[in-house]
Design an enzyme around this catalytic site. Structure first.
Site, PDB file in Angstrom:
ATOM      1  N   SER A  39     -24.768  71.215  67.073  1.00 50.62           N
ATOM      2  CA  SER A  39     -25.579  70.997  65.862  1.00 50.62           C
ATOM      3  C   SER A  39     -26.914  71.690  66.038  1.00 50.62           C
ATOM      4  O   SER A  39     -27.417  71.825  67.163  1.00 50.62           O
ATOM      5  CB  SER A  39     -25.820  69.502  65.657  1.00 50.62           C
ATOM      6  OG  SER A  39     -26.806  69.289  64.675  1.00 50.62           O
ATOM      7  N   TYR A  95     -27.620  61.238  69.556  1.00 52.73           N
ATOM      8  CA  TYR A  95     -26.819  62.320  68.953  1.00 52.73           C
ATOM      9  C   TYR A  95     -27.362  63.687  69.378  1.00 52.73           C
ATOM     10  O   TYR A  95     -26.599  64.554  69.822  1.00 52.73           O
ATOM     11  CB  TYR A  95     -26.844  62.178  67.425  1.00 52.73           C
ATOM     12  CG  TYR A  95     -26.108  63.293  66.706  1.00 52.73           C
ATOM     13  CD1 TYR A  95     -24.718  63.336  66.689  1.00 52.73           C
ATOM     14  CD2 TYR A  95     -26.804  64.306  66.046  1.00 52.73           C
ATOM     15  CE1 TYR A  95     -24.045  64.344  66.036  1.00 52.73           C
ATOM     16  CE2 TYR A  95     -26.132  65.329  65.375  1.00 52.73           C
ATOM     17  CZ  TYR A  95     -24.751  65.339  65.375  1.00 52.73           C
ATOM     18  OH  TYR A  95     -24.076  66.347  64.734  1.00 52.73           O
TER      19      TYR A  95
HETATM   20  P1  NDP Z   1     -16.844  64.579  59.248  1.00 50.72           P
HETATM   21  O1  NDP Z   1     -17.355  63.179  59.387  1.00 50.72           O
HETATM   22  O2  NDP Z   1     -16.415  65.061  57.913  1.00 50.72           O
HETATM   23  O3  NDP Z   1     -15.692  64.846  60.312  1.00 50.72           O
HETATM   24  C1  NDP Z   1     -15.716  64.289  61.601  1.00 50.72           C
HETATM   25  C2  NDP Z   1     -14.335  64.395  62.203  1.00 50.72           C
HETATM   26  O4  NDP Z   1     -14.375  63.818  63.518  1.00 50.72           O
HETATM   27  C3  NDP Z   1     -13.311  63.631  61.397  1.00 50.72           C
HETATM   28  O5  NDP Z   1     -12.132  64.388  61.299  1.00 50.72           O
HETATM   29  C4  NDP Z   1     -13.062  62.388  62.231  1.00 50.72           C
HETATM   30  O6  NDP Z   1     -11.722  61.938  62.067  1.00 50.72           O
HETATM   31  C5  NDP Z   1     -13.270  62.923  63.638  1.00 50.72           C
HETATM   32  N1  NDP Z   1     -13.563  61.837  64.561  1.00 50.72           N
HETATM   33  C6  NDP Z   1     -14.637  61.010  64.565  1.00 50.72           C
HETATM   34  N2  NDP Z   1     -14.516  60.095  65.525  1.00 50.72           N
HETATM   35  C7  NDP Z   1     -13.348  60.336  66.151  1.00 50.72           C
HETATM   36  C8  NDP Z   1     -12.658  59.701  67.225  1.00 50.72           C
HETATM   37  N3  NDP Z   1     -13.156  58.638  67.851  1.00 50.72           N
HETATM   38  N4  NDP Z   1     -11.477  60.211  67.605  1.00 50.72           N
HETATM   39  C9  NDP Z   1     -10.940  61.281  66.973  1.00 50.72           C
HETATM   40  N5  NDP Z   1     -11.541  61.926  65.950  1.00 50.72           N
HETATM   41  C10 NDP Z   1     -12.731  61.445  65.543  1.00 50.72           C
HETATM   42  O7  NDP Z   1     -18.039  65.466  59.768  1.00 50.72           O
HETATM   43  P2  NDP Z   1     -18.152  67.053  60.003  1.00 50.72           P
HETATM   44  O8  NDP Z   1     -16.960  67.775  59.624  1.00 50.72           O
HETATM   45  O9  NDP Z   1     -19.451  67.430  59.435  1.00 50.72           O
HETATM   46  O10 NDP Z   1     -18.325  67.015  61.586  1.00 50.72           O
HETATM   47  C11 NDP Z   1     -17.666  67.902  62.452  1.00 50.72           C
HETATM   48  C12 NDP Z   1     -18.615  68.256  63.580  1.00 50.72           C
HETATM   49  O11 NDP Z   1     -19.733  68.948  63.042  1.00 50.72           O
HETATM   50  C13 NDP Z   1     -19.180  67.052  64.342  1.00 50.72           C
HETATM   51  O12 NDP Z   1     -19.140  67.314  65.720  1.00 50.72           O
HETATM   52  C14 NDP Z   1     -20.630  66.970  63.874  1.00 50.72           C
HETATM   53  O13 NDP Z   1     -21.453  66.421  64.858  1.00 50.72           O
HETATM   54  C15 NDP Z   1     -20.927  68.430  63.610  1.00 50.72           C
HETATM   55  N6  NDP Z   1     -22.033  68.697  62.715  1.00 50.72           N
HETATM   56  C16 NDP Z   1     -22.018  68.233  61.408  1.00 50.72           C
HETATM   57  C17 NDP Z   1     -23.090  68.497  60.574  1.00 50.72           C
HETATM   58  C18 NDP Z   1     -23.143  67.997  59.170  1.00 50.72           C
HETATM   59  O14 NDP Z   1     -24.247  67.997  58.549  1.00 50.72           O
HETATM   60  N7  NDP Z   1     -22.043  67.622  58.561  1.00 50.72           N
HETATM   61  C19 NDP Z   1     -24.255  69.286  61.041  1.00 50.72           C
HETATM   62  C20 NDP Z   1     -24.126  69.724  62.406  1.00 50.72           C
HETATM   63  C21 NDP Z   1     -23.068  69.453  63.190  1.00 50.72           C
HETATM   64  P3  NDP Z   1     -11.260  60.408  61.988  1.00 50.72           P
HETATM   65  O15 NDP Z   1     -12.373  59.629  61.367  1.00 50.72           O
HETATM   66  O16 NDP Z   1     -10.022  60.475  61.162  1.00 50.72           O
HETATM   67  O17 NDP Z   1     -10.993  60.037  63.403  1.00 50.72           O
END
Ligand code: NDP
Length: 276
Positions: free
Chosen positions: A142, A161
């Site tokens: 991030s 985070y």
């Molecule tokens: P989302 O919340 O849309 O997606 C997060 C994903 O992570 C989901 O598919 C979720 O699936 C999965 N996940 C969360 N916890 C678990 C777990 N315990 N086991 C398995 N899977 C898990 O967010 P983003 O797509 O935005 O996030 C993707 C990445 O991008 C993350 O690492 C985030 O930190 C990073 N990021 C996001 C930003 C933003 O503004 N959106 C900015 C910068 C970085 P499920 O809940 O089905 O398990």
């Protein structure tokens, strides 16, 4: 098509939403087989159905909570399979909130998903990639890894985070240097605010309901993935999708070098003044 874009299997964590969903879709479009990992089985099945309907073959779903050691071990086992030549460590949760009031269990979960799982899966992937002479790992960090001591508001209260994302940046940069000269590529992608579901929860439980976008908006996840896949081809280790002048990343490395070069073998004078 380069060796890093040839159709092998990509394992994408957090494929049930946002950036991970987009990675999966785009990589499938490039002819890759896929292993889709997340907690929400129904979301993964919906994506797999869509991809198969588009003619994509070789789509597996692997329902797992990456914070759970047994589930993580199952995913690591799959990552170490001979066919996996791209690992996308995308799953992440935020645990945002005032540090002193944070639920310790949630913070533990943030560390398990963002740090422990990312490390374990990278460790599971790399030996086979080295042995087979091809492969790549993309770690999703991030821009908050670079927010340092900027105060909260409008930035979130994010100490843990941001720490985990700083870890992802340092791990990836350092491992990329260690593996320089091998055919295995490492990338850390550092998106800014992205239009996903990320801000709809802190991550203890999955977001319920249909796929949607948080109210904060942000860069389309398509753009994040476009930048990341382009950077993989050029070998850019630190990919900042919205950064116009990539020289800023080099300046960061130069500033780090100065800190190391300027550091001698004894405590600096200002610390010794008045010492007993
Ligand atoms: P989302 O919340 O849309 O997606 C997060 C994903 O992570 C989901 O598919 C979720 O699936 C999965 N996940 C969360 N916890 C678990 C777990 N315990 N086991 C398995 N899977 C898990 O967010 P983003 O797509 O935005 O996030 C993707 C990445 O991008 C993350 O690492 C985030 O930190 C990073 N990021 C996001 C930003 C933003 O503004 N959106 C900015 C910068 C970085 P499920 O809940 O089905 O398990």
């Amino acid at each position: 098509m380069t060796s890093h874009d040839a159709p092998g299997t990509a394992l994408v964590t957090g494929a049930s939403s946002g950036i991970g969903w987009e990675y999966a879709t785009r990589l499938a479009g490039r002819g890759r087989s896929l292993v889709l990992v997340a907690r929400r089985a129904e979301r993964l099945e919906a994506l797999a159905r869509d991809l198969r309907a588009d003619g994509v073959t070789g789509v597996e779903t692997l329902v797992a909570d990456l914070a759970d050691p047994d589930d993580l071990a199952r995913v690591a086992e799959r990552v170490s399979g001979d066919d996996v030549d791209l690992l996308v460590n995308n799953a992440g949760i935020n645990g945002y909130g005032p540090f002193a009031e944070a639920d310790a269990t949630l913070l533990d979960r943030v560390l398990r998903v963002n740090v422990v799982a990312l490390t374990a899966l990278t460790r599971a992937a790399v030996p086979g990639m080295l042995a087979r002479g091809r492969g790549a790992v993309i770690n999703v960090a991030s821009l908050l890894a670079f927010a340092g001591d900027l105060p909260p508001d409008p930035l979130p209260r994010r100490a843990v985070y941001a720490g985990t994302k700083g870890y992802a940046v340092t791990l990836t940069r350092t491992l990329a240097a260690e593996l320089a000269g091998t055919p295995v590529r490492l990338q850390v992608v550092c998106p800014g605010l992205t239009a996903t579901e990320f801000h709809l929860g802190a991550g203890a439980t999955p977001v319920s309901g249909e796929r949607r976008t948080h109210d904060e908006g942000g860069m389309p996840p398509e753009d994040v993935v476009t930048a990341s896949l382009a950077a993989l081809e050029t070998g850019e280790v630190v990919c900042v999708p919205g950064l116009t002048d990539p020289d800023a990343v080099s300046q960061l490395a130069s500033a780090e070098l100065e800190v190391r070069r300027g550091s001698g073998g004894r405590a600096a004078e200002r610390y010794r003044r008045g010492a007993a």
